[in-house]
Design a protein around this motif. Structure first.
Motif, PDB file in Angstrom:
ATOM      1  N   MET A 366       0.832  -1.201   0.000  1.00 32.31           N
ATOM      2  CA  MET A 366       0.000   0.000   0.000  1.00 32.31           C
ATOM      3  C   MET A 366       0.870   1.256   0.000  1.00 32.31           C
ATOM      4  SD  MET A 366      -2.965  -1.115  -0.314  1.00 32.31           S
ATOM      5  CE  MET A 366      -3.636   0.539  -0.267  1.00 32.31           C
ATOM      6  N   PRO A 369       3.597   0.928  -4.135  1.00 28.45           N
ATOM      7  CA  PRO A 369       2.989  -0.035  -5.082  1.00 28.45           C
ATOM      8  C   PRO A 369       3.996  -0.782  -5.944  1.00 28.45           C
ATOM      9  CG  PRO A 369       1.801   2.044  -5.096  1.00 28.45           C
ATOM     10  CD  PRO A 369       3.025   2.271  -4.271  1.00 28.45           C
ATOM     11  N   ALA A 399      -3.961  -5.268  -2.259  1.00 26.96           N
ATOM     12  CA  ALA A 399      -3.325  -4.044  -2.761  1.00 26.96           C
ATOM     13  C   ALA A 399      -3.606  -3.843  -4.245  1.00 26.96           C
ATOM     14  CB  ALA A 399      -1.814  -4.102  -2.517  1.00 26.96           C
ATOM     15  N   THR A 400      -3.603  -4.936  -5.024  1.00 27.03           N
ATOM     16  CA  THR A 400      -3.900  -4.829  -6.447  1.00 27.03           C
ATOM     17  C   THR A 400      -5.315  -4.309  -6.653  1.00 27.03           C
ATOM     18  OG1 THR A 400      -2.374  -6.636  -6.985  1.00 27.03           O
ATOM     19  CG2 THR A 400      -4.069  -6.111  -8.607  1.00 27.03           C
ATOM     20  N   HIS A 403      -5.348  -0.463  -5.515  1.00 33.50           N
ATOM     21  CA  HIS A 403      -4.645   0.433  -6.451  1.00 33.50           C
ATOM     22  C   HIS A 403      -5.296   0.409  -7.832  1.00 33.50           C
ATOM     23  CE1 HIS A 403      -1.479   1.456  -3.686  1.00 33.50           C
ATOM     24  NE2 HIS A 403      -1.052   0.205  -3.571  1.00 33.50           N
ATOM     25  N   ALA A 406      -4.570   2.354 -11.463  1.00 35.07           N
ATOM     26  CA  ALA A 406      -3.646   3.445 -11.148  1.00 35.07           C
ATOM     27  C   ALA A 406      -2.204   2.958 -11.211  1.00 35.07           C
ATOM     28  CB  ALA A 406      -3.955   4.011  -9.766  1.00 35.07           C
ATOM     29  N   LEU A 407      -1.992   1.657 -11.059  1.00 32.76           N
ATOM     30  CA  LEU A 407      -0.641   1.107 -11.174  1.00 32.76           C
ATOM     31  C   LEU A 407      -0.058   1.372 -12.555  1.00 32.76           C
ATOM     32  CD1 LEU A 407      -1.220  -2.346  -9.421  1.00 32.76           C
ATOM     33  CD2 LEU A 407       0.069  -0.408  -8.503  1.00 32.76           C
ATOM     34  N   ASP A 410       1.745   4.700 -12.487  1.00 36.00           N
ATOM     35  CA  ASP A 410       2.722   4.944 -11.429  1.00 36.00           C
ATOM     36  C   ASP A 410       4.130   4.741 -11.988  1.00 36.00           C
ATOM     37  OD1 ASP A 410       3.709   5.327  -8.725  1.00 36.00           O
ATOM     38  OD2 ASP A 410       4.160   3.183  -8.778  1.00 36.00           O
ATOM     39  N   THR A 413       6.189   1.848 -10.442  1.00 36.42           N
ATOM     40  CA  THR A 413       5.678   0.524 -10.794  1.00 36.42           C
ATOM     41  C   THR A 413       6.054   0.172 -12.228  1.00 36.42           C
ATOM     42  OG1 THR A 413       3.823   0.751  -9.260  1.00 36.42           O
ATOM     43  CG2 THR A 413       3.605  -0.884 -11.010  1.00 36.42           C
TER      44      THR A 413
END
Length: 886
Positions: A366, A369, A399-400, A403, A406-407, A410, A413
């Protein structure tokens, strides 16, 4: 596109009112007719409720309750109040669920059953069959039941769901004593047995949920997987339901909800399948897929997103989720029974417990990421790991989900994802695992749109996402030195890639736009450019990936649909490719793509076909070669090499020259020197005898070569193709030439239809003998009449027939659905209207055939408009229908 709504709360049909109690002497005929009618009324009412949108699970429970009432009624009529015997529901019936055509599984526990009681039981079961129930039953003494359960985990498992319907209540405790005995199948042994059963069951379905005709019940990700989780939960953790497993920490709330939603989909599909098939069918066969899609409200959005494809995508998504979570939860059970290992640090963020990897900080994913990708990289660097700890897997999922996509925006990421791809072949396994955890679709949102997307044909065996990952795995094989024997060119190319991540990116994006409408290669190119820009790749790297995605079909279509012995074809291909680097990348992508489309598509023929095009294109791309080798020079080169081969066999130059004087220049243009030498040797050995039939079992491009040297006559091509069809040979290429003196010089490259392999020596000799006999007859051999396979009849398309001018000949393009004897039928259509075949290119893609012929009339002139129309109608009569297009 129609979205199927969540099942509405439809009032369920009432439970049936049974006939009056009957004497213990059995069920009289009138009562049997009444029970049969009653069950029919129940099933019709439930089918109506399902059509109106009722929940399939509720309907299956209502049918289970209704059937239970009837079974109890018949038991009472045949046995009355008994001691020392009891009737138990087992299987799905024991779980309280009966789908429209499911079997009714029953177990009778009876202490020392005497003959009179056995006769009463026989009467009971016969009555149940007579009133329309498909009953599976077993009668066992308690000691016998215990012994069987101790020997067979499947028997023990069936008892977990058993509940008493009627009979002596004391036997409830007897059955519970068997099930709860800690000495029968202790947790470790039971887990090992269930996992072994799972692996064996999955192996029957190629270890994938993505089969074209999947099994809803027993296939990977099917309803049996959910049943197995409940059985394991009960035996290992005293948690027999998904909610109980959540309370025990084996599932988190989101996982439980996902499994419940997937189970709702699978049960709904199974309920509809039973209604559609009218029998206990568990396979989503092609026979039913379109009907089921309509029954469940799916509609065609456009030609590349059919309702049936949406319907199947719903199945694949549900089954994939069940398979993925099922594997992970099974690992949690394994971990639960293991002795904890000491922690070993792995970098700054991770720690290793024995064979499993975990995070140091519970909030790492969290807070940062990029660690979601980094933990998969860390796993690559740690030998002996089998996965993540149960808690870590759960945190990856959570967490996947939080997020989300949005990953994909990032920077950290994306940088981690690029570092993973730069690992080359080892990264492929990590990408597979990321997909199982749902992470790949979050980092690459476009990949999520093809998750579970099928293509309704026989060419694409897997869904788009499964196919894509198999393409990547095929690429990784080229990095394995042990694969050099099967893929010498691919294994030679792969180590030369300085940036293997570009090859993996091309593989990820080559089909990513399937199902959107439009050209998926064009749309995929746009997606690839955008994502590569996010990765901050150099412009030249972006250009290479985008070009590969845009033209990923170029090499396969050129090789299979054009004559690659023609220098002009090779030069056009080379010009479009541009340089050796693109050619190397395109070859690797093409081979990996074909193998990943269907295991049946790759064979020695296609291997050599692509290898020949690759070699010819590399030669054409040499800096000092600007133009294709002139035809006369190629003829001269082929003659010289063939002559040397024949002289080495001890043949005289004069004898060779005599044979070659009758050969047209096209023979030396279209054949290799080895083929010319083989044909020449056969003609000389025959000493003028015709018809001459020679068969080379393993010739060019991993195929069997058939050479026909005979007086040319109308019907020759038709007879040869008819015999090849009768003997179950597939023609992959045909060269139809005429000698200077009017003899046929026909060459056919063949594969066995069933195996797509070259012929054995006995088969080759059988072909030679039978064809020699057939050509000795004046009348053409008629095509064999064989029925179409069940699969093919569901993928019929109107044939497309086109004519084009080609110098002194006419080109005929025939695109249609494959079926037994198609080429022979087309050949007889040409014979019927007086058309001669001079060349043929044969290509089959799943159920789709694309055949190209060079033809003339009987006077070797191009076909007139009137002759083309006659041939069109003849072809439609033999291979098509009135809906064909020309």
């Amino acid at each position: 596109m129609t979205t199927v709504a969540t099942p509405r709360p439809i009032p369920l049909p009432p439970l049936p009112r049974l006939p009056p109690a009957v004497p213990r002497s059995g069920v009289p005929d009138e009562a049997r007719r009444a029970l049969r009618q009653l069950l029919g009324d129940v099933d019709r009412a439930l089918a109506t409720a399902f059509r109106d949108g009722a929940d399939a699970s509720a309907l299956a429970r209502r049918r289970g309750e209704s059937v239970a009432r009837v079974v109890i009624h018949v038991w009472g009529a045949c046995l009355g109040d008994v001691t020392g015997a009891a009737l138990f529901a087992v299987g799905g019936f024991g779980r309280g669920l009966l789908f429209p055509c499911s079997d009714v599984d029953l177990l009778v526990l009876a202490e020392h059953p005497e003959p009179a009681r056995l006769r009463a039981l026989e009467q009971c079961f016969a009555t149940l069959w007579d009133i329309g129930l498909k009953v599976g039953h077993a009668v066992r003494e308690p000691a016998q039941c215990r012994s069987l359960a101790a020997q067979d985990a499947s028997v023990f498992t069936s008892l977990l769901d058993a509940y008493r319907l009627a009979g002596d209540p004391a036997l409830d405790a007897v059955l519970r004593g068997i099930v709860d005995d800690p000495e029968l199948w202790p947790p470790r042994e039971y887990l090992a047995a269930r996992l072994a059963e799972r692996d064996a069951r999955h192996a029957r379905y190629d270890d994938t949920a993505y089969n074209l005709e999947p099994n809803l019940k027993d296939g990977p990700g099917g309803l049996r997987t959910l049943d197995s989780l409940r059985w394991l939960g009960r035996r290992l953790a005293h948690a027999g339901g998904l909610e109980d497993m959540q309370n025990e920490g084996l599932l988190d709330p989101a996982e439980r909800v996902s499994l419940c939603e997937a189970e709702t989909t699978l049960r709904r599909y199974r309920y509809a399948l039973h209604l559609e098939a009218g029998r206990p069918e568990e396979r989503l066969l092609f026979d039913y897929q379109r009907g089921l899609a309509t029954r469940l409200g799916f509609e065609d959005e456009h030609a590349k997103n059919l309702g049936v494809e949406q319907f199947m995508q719903g199945y694949y998504r549900a089954a994939s989720l069940v398979e993925r979570l099922g594997m992970q939860i099974a690992e949690r059970f394994v971990e639960m029974l293991e002795t904890p290992s000491a922690a070993q640090p792995v970098g700054e963020d991770f720690v290793r417990y024995g064979s499993r990897l975990a995070v140091r900080d519970a909030e790492l994913f969290m807070r940062r990421p990029a660690a979601l990708v980094e933990i998969f990289i860390a796993r690559l660097d740690q030998p002996g790991l089998i996965g993540f700890t149960a808690d870590t897997m759960r945190r990856v999922h959570q967490a996947t989900a939080i997020h989300g996509t949005a990953l994909a925006d990032d920077p950290q990421t994306l940088a981690a994802f690029l570092r993973l791809l730069r690992r080359g072949a080892p990264a492929v396994d990590a990408l597979w695992r990321m997909n199982r955890h749902g992470l790949l679709a979050a980092v690459l949102p476009a990949f999520g749109t093809v998750f579970g997307r099928m293509q309704y044909d026989l060419f694409h065996v897997y869904t788009v996402d499964e196919h894509t990952l198999r393409v990547l795995r095929n690429m990784a094989r080229f990095a394995d030195p042990e694969a050099r024997r099967d893929f010498p060119i691919g294994c030679e190319i792969w180590p030369t890639f300085d940036k293997p991540e570009l090859m993996l990116l091309a593989g990820l994006f080559h089909d990513i736009a399937k199902g959107r409408g439009g050209d998926h290669a064009v749309l995929g190119e746009e997606d690839a450019r955008a994502f590569c820009a996010k990765l901050d790749l150099p412009p030249e790297d972006i250009e290479l990936v985008a070009w590969l995605v845009r033209w990923h079909l170029l090499m396969s279509t050129t090789a299979q649909r054009q004559d690659i012995t023609d220098p002009a074809v090779v030069q056009r291909f080379a010009d479009q490719v541009g340089d050796w680097a693109r050619l190397d990348h395109l070859y690797v992508l093409t081979v990996a793509d074909i193998i990943g489309t269907s295991p049946r598509l790759w064979n020695a023929w296609k291997d050599r076909l692509l290898a020949d095009l690759y070699t010819a294109a590399r030669y054409a791309l040499r800096s000092d070669v600007q133009l294709p080798l002139h035809a006369s020079a190629r003829v001269r080169e082929c003659r010289e090499r063939a002559l040397n081969l024949l002289l080495a066999e001890g043949l005289g130059a004069d004898a060779i020259a005599t044979v070659w004087a009758d050969f047209p220049d096209l023979s030396f243009l279209r054949h290799r020197p080895e083929q010319i030498a083989w044909q020449t040797l056969a003609i000389l050995r025959a000493k003028g005898a015709t018809p001459l039939i020679e068969v080379h079992p393993f010739s060019v491009r991993g195929s069997t070569e058939l050479f026909v040297y005979a007086a040319d006559r109308d019907g020759l091509f038709a007879t040869v193709t008819a015999m090849l069809d009768r003997m179950r040979f597939s023609v992959v290429e045909a060269r139809i030439l005429k000698s200077q003196t009017g003899r046929a010089l026909d060459t056919f490259l063949l594969l066995e239809s069933d195996t797509q392999e070259p012929a054995s020596l006995p088969r080759a000799e059988e072909l030679r003998v039978r064809l020699q006999r057939a050509l000795a007859q004046p009348a053409p051999v008629a095509p064999a009449k064989r029925s179409m396979s069940r699969h093919l009849k569901y993928f019929q398309m109107p044939p497309k027939i086109a004519f084009n001018a080609a110098g002194e000949r006419t080109q005929l393009a025939l695109v249609c659905t494959d079926r037994p004897g198609l080429l022979a039928a087309a050949a007889h259509a040409m014979l019927e209207v007086g058309v001669r075949v001079h060349d043929a290119r044969i290509a089959t893609f799943g159920e789709r055939v694309e055949d190209f012929f060079e033809i003339t009339d009987r006077h070797d002139a191009p076909l007139s408009g009137e002759q083309q129309e006659k041939l069109l109608q003849a072809l439609l009569r033999r291979v098509g229908n009135a809906k064909a297009s020309a």
